[in-house]
Design an enzyme around this catalytic site. Structure first.
Site, mmCIF file in Angstrom:
data_model
loop_
_atom_site.group_PDB
_atom_site.id
_atom_site.type_symbol
_atom_site.label_atom_id
_atom_site.label_comp_id
_atom_site.label_asym_id
_atom_site.label_seq_id
_atom_site.Cartn_x
_atom_site.Cartn_y
_atom_site.Cartn_z
ATOM 1 N N THR A 163 0.882 -1.370 0.032
ATOM 2 C CA THR A 163 0.034 -0.110 -0.089
ATOM 3 C C THR A 163 0.909 1.203 0.042
ATOM 4 O OG1 THR A 163 -1.763 -1.168 1.241
ATOM 5 C CG2 THR A 163 -1.950 1.081 1.219
ATOM 6 N N LYS B 164 -6.954 4.844 5.317
ATOM 7 C CA LYS B 164 -5.572 4.648 5.841
ATOM 8 C C LYS B 164 -4.845 5.799 5.838
ATOM 9 C CE LYS B 164 -5.448 -0.183 3.933
ATOM 10 N NZ LYS B 164 -4.684 -1.118 3.172
ATOM 11 N N HIS C 204 -8.000 -9.139 1.694
ATOM 12 C CA HIS C 204 -7.191 -10.122 2.620
ATOM 13 C C HIS C 204 -8.063 -11.136 3.552
ATOM 14 C CE1 HIS C 204 -3.132 -8.298 2.448
ATOM 15 N NE2 HIS C 204 -3.479 -7.046 2.588
ATOM 16 N N HIS D 15 -0.384 -9.933 -0.605
ATOM 17 C CA HIS D 15 0.156 -9.503 -1.736
ATOM 18 C C HIS D 15 1.427 -8.722 -1.318
ATOM 19 C CE1 HIS D 15 -0.775 -5.439 0.140
ATOM 20 N NE2 HIS D 15 -1.955 -5.615 0.208
#
Ligand SMILES: [Zn+2]
Length: 550
Positions: free
Chosen positions: A71, A151, A299, A483
């Site tokens: 990310t 986030k 996820h 990932h």
């Protein structure tokens, strides 16, 4: 007659008002594989994701050309047009050898949160300028750059050092950092005062479509789904954190993993749009939005789950609604909308092996790999049996040496890295392992090697970088997916643009999210972000003299 004149007058007024601004809307869907747009196409609308195919430019072969598909790096690349090897965000975290601890990519102990208690965040570890920074400088700081996400790392890295504000969610509150401001703007205070984040306590996430539309997917009760925070593995999912009477931190975990988190983020973006009058002020503004729920859900349930599909359908209609909001605000003709993602996600290994026994897809616990590696050293002649002490930290694919311990064994860090690499290379799981010295000399011609090189920055990256074989999932969890690999399931994401300045079309030439920032810079006639190496996607620009290569 008077009515007609009034109508004409109103029309003229609105035309004049609308002619004045330009808004860049940068949307990142956290964890969006390009193949979702094809696999789920029948259930996505022309008004949402389909808007780009209808009236925009769509790049079908866009990849992150680097290995650390996470990310932090992804959002930094979207805004800077550069890779971790120069913008410095080599992972969500990395090991600081001097401080002897892990460093989070947007941590900043010199700042504090605004809106909540706690240490603040900032873009200080991001090197070079972003498209938003260039917009601010190019307009004499008249342009506004605002970034929102669940986030912190997504909001902060999409914005940049000169952004007016980045906003993210901490439990029940939208916060920012003293890096940007001393107090939250009125529209954020109002958002918080309304208690919108807590309003979903006890809400039910049900299927958006009839159950038969989900038959093409994996079973809903697959045992390798995580469903944490009381969500469970099957529909419907109740958003209460598993504690139906009281709101606990687990509620916020559940909320983040639900479509309601995306809805809240879009609502926050809408407040920003209206309160800050973005795109209607005679300059070019930038609104960056990163939708995080898709990542948390991916996820937890994996890319072939009912949940990921359902969230895509819901994200599609959320986007369609937001395009309407933009039409009512600055007007779509005054917006340039870009949609991309920060990374994809690996298929759940058990899903593959259930269909193809013997496929070799499986989970790799890095702790287990490390102990197997350490057992090897015990059998080797000195000083290799001291090797376990040489390893200071394993962070994702990066292995960091404790250089003092290495030197105490009478070796150079380079020699120690070579000894460790030789052992790792013989493991079945390992596709390739490179020492830092090798990485700096890797040729750009072999894709995997180029990707490892593009994620590597001396000082922040490890002394060794390990690449596992495709479809092996590095994780300590027995469920869900992740990932962070250099493979297409993690690197292949949408890059789509529509609106002002964009030439519609479908393009299958190689592209990258790193191309977004330089393309916007050229379109806007402002300076390119300082470390940008992306390609200007000239084929997607109106009245551009750029032929596509630079
Ligand atoms: Zn992400």
């Amino acid at each position: 007659m008077r009515l007609v004149s009034l109508t004409v007058l109103l029309l003229c007024t609105s035309l004049v008002a609308r002619a004045e601004g330009h808004l860049i809307v940068l949307v990142s869907i956290d964890q969006l594989r390009q193949d979702y747009l094809n696999r789920f196409e029948d259930d996505l609308s022309a008004g949402g994701f389909g808007m780009f195919a209808e009236r925009g430019a769509v790049f079908t072969d866009a990849n992150y050309d680097y290995a650390s598909t996470e990310t932090g790096p992804g959002h930094a690349t979207i805004s800077t047009g550069a890779y971790g090897k120069t913008h410095g965000i080599v992972g969500n975290s990395w090991y600081d050898r001097h401080a002897r601890r892990s460093v989070y990519c947007v941590e900043d102990s010199s700042t504090r949160l605004i809106g909540a208690q706690g240490e603040g965040r900032s873009p200080r570890q991001l090197i070079g300028s972003t498209i938003g920074d260039e917009l601010r400088m190019g307009s004499g700081f008249q342009a506004k750059v605002i970034s929102v996400s669940c986030k912190d790392r997504a909001a902060i890295l999409m914005g940049g050092a000169l952004a007016n504000g980045a906003f993210w969610f901490v439990d029940s509150t939208v916060v920012s950092s003293s890096y940007y401001m001393d107090a939250l703007p009125a529209w954020v205070q109002k958002f918080n005062a309304a208690g919108r984040i807590n309003a979903y306590f006890g809400a039910l996430w049900e299927r958006a479509l009839p159950e038969e539309r989900y038959k093409k997917l994996d079973r809903d009760d697959a045992p390798y789904e995580r469903g944490a925070n009381g969500l469970g593995q099957t529909f419907p999912h109740r958003i209460d954190g598993g504690t139906p009477r009281t709101i606990t931190s687990s509620y916020y975990g559940a909320l983040r993993s639900s479509p309601f988190a995306n809805r809240l983020t879009i609502e926050l973006a809408t407040e920003a749009l209206r309160a800050e009058k973005l795109g209607t002020r005679g300059v070019t503004d930038l609104l960056a939005i990163s939708l995080s729920a898709n990542d948390y859900v991916g996820h937890s349930y994996g890319p072939h789950s009912h949940e990921v599909f359902d969230l895509m359908v819901r994200t599609d209609s959320l986007l369609a609604g937001f395009w309407r909001t933009l039409e009512e605000g600055p007007g779509l003709d005054h917006c340039t909308i870009v949609l991309t993602s920060d990374h994809g996600v690996a298929p759940i290994p058990e899903y593959i092996s259930a269909h193809v026994p013997g496929s070799g897809a499986h989970r790799v616990d890095p702790r287990e790999l490390r102990s197997r590696l350490e057992a090897r050293f015990a059998a080797l002649p000195a000083p290799a049996h001291e090797a376990p002490g040489w390893i200071a930290r394993v962070d994702g694919d990066n292995i960091y040496l404790d250089r003092d311990s290495v030197r105490a064994s009478g070796l150079s860090p380079v020699s120690a890295a070579e000894i460790i690499a030789a052992q790792l290379a013989s493991f079945d799981e390992v596709f390739a392992v490179y020492t830092s010295r090798e990485i700096l000399e890797l040729p750009a011609t072999i894709p995997i090697q180029r990707r490892v090189r593009n994620s590597f920055m001396e000082g922040r990256s490890g002394d060794l970088v390990v690449v596992l074989r495709p479809f092996l999932l590095t994780t300590t969890s027995p469920t869900g997916s992740s990932h962070g690999s250099p493979y297409p399931y993690d690197s292949h994401v949408p890059v789509m643009m529509a609106g002002r300045g964009i030439r519609p079309g479908a393009y299958d030439a190689p592209a990258s999210p790193a191309d977004i920032a330089p393309t916007l810079a050229v379109m806007l006639g402002i300076e390119l972000p300082s470390l940008s190496t992306g390609r200007v996607l000239g084929e997607a620009l109106l009245s551009s003299s750029t032929s596509g290569k630079r």
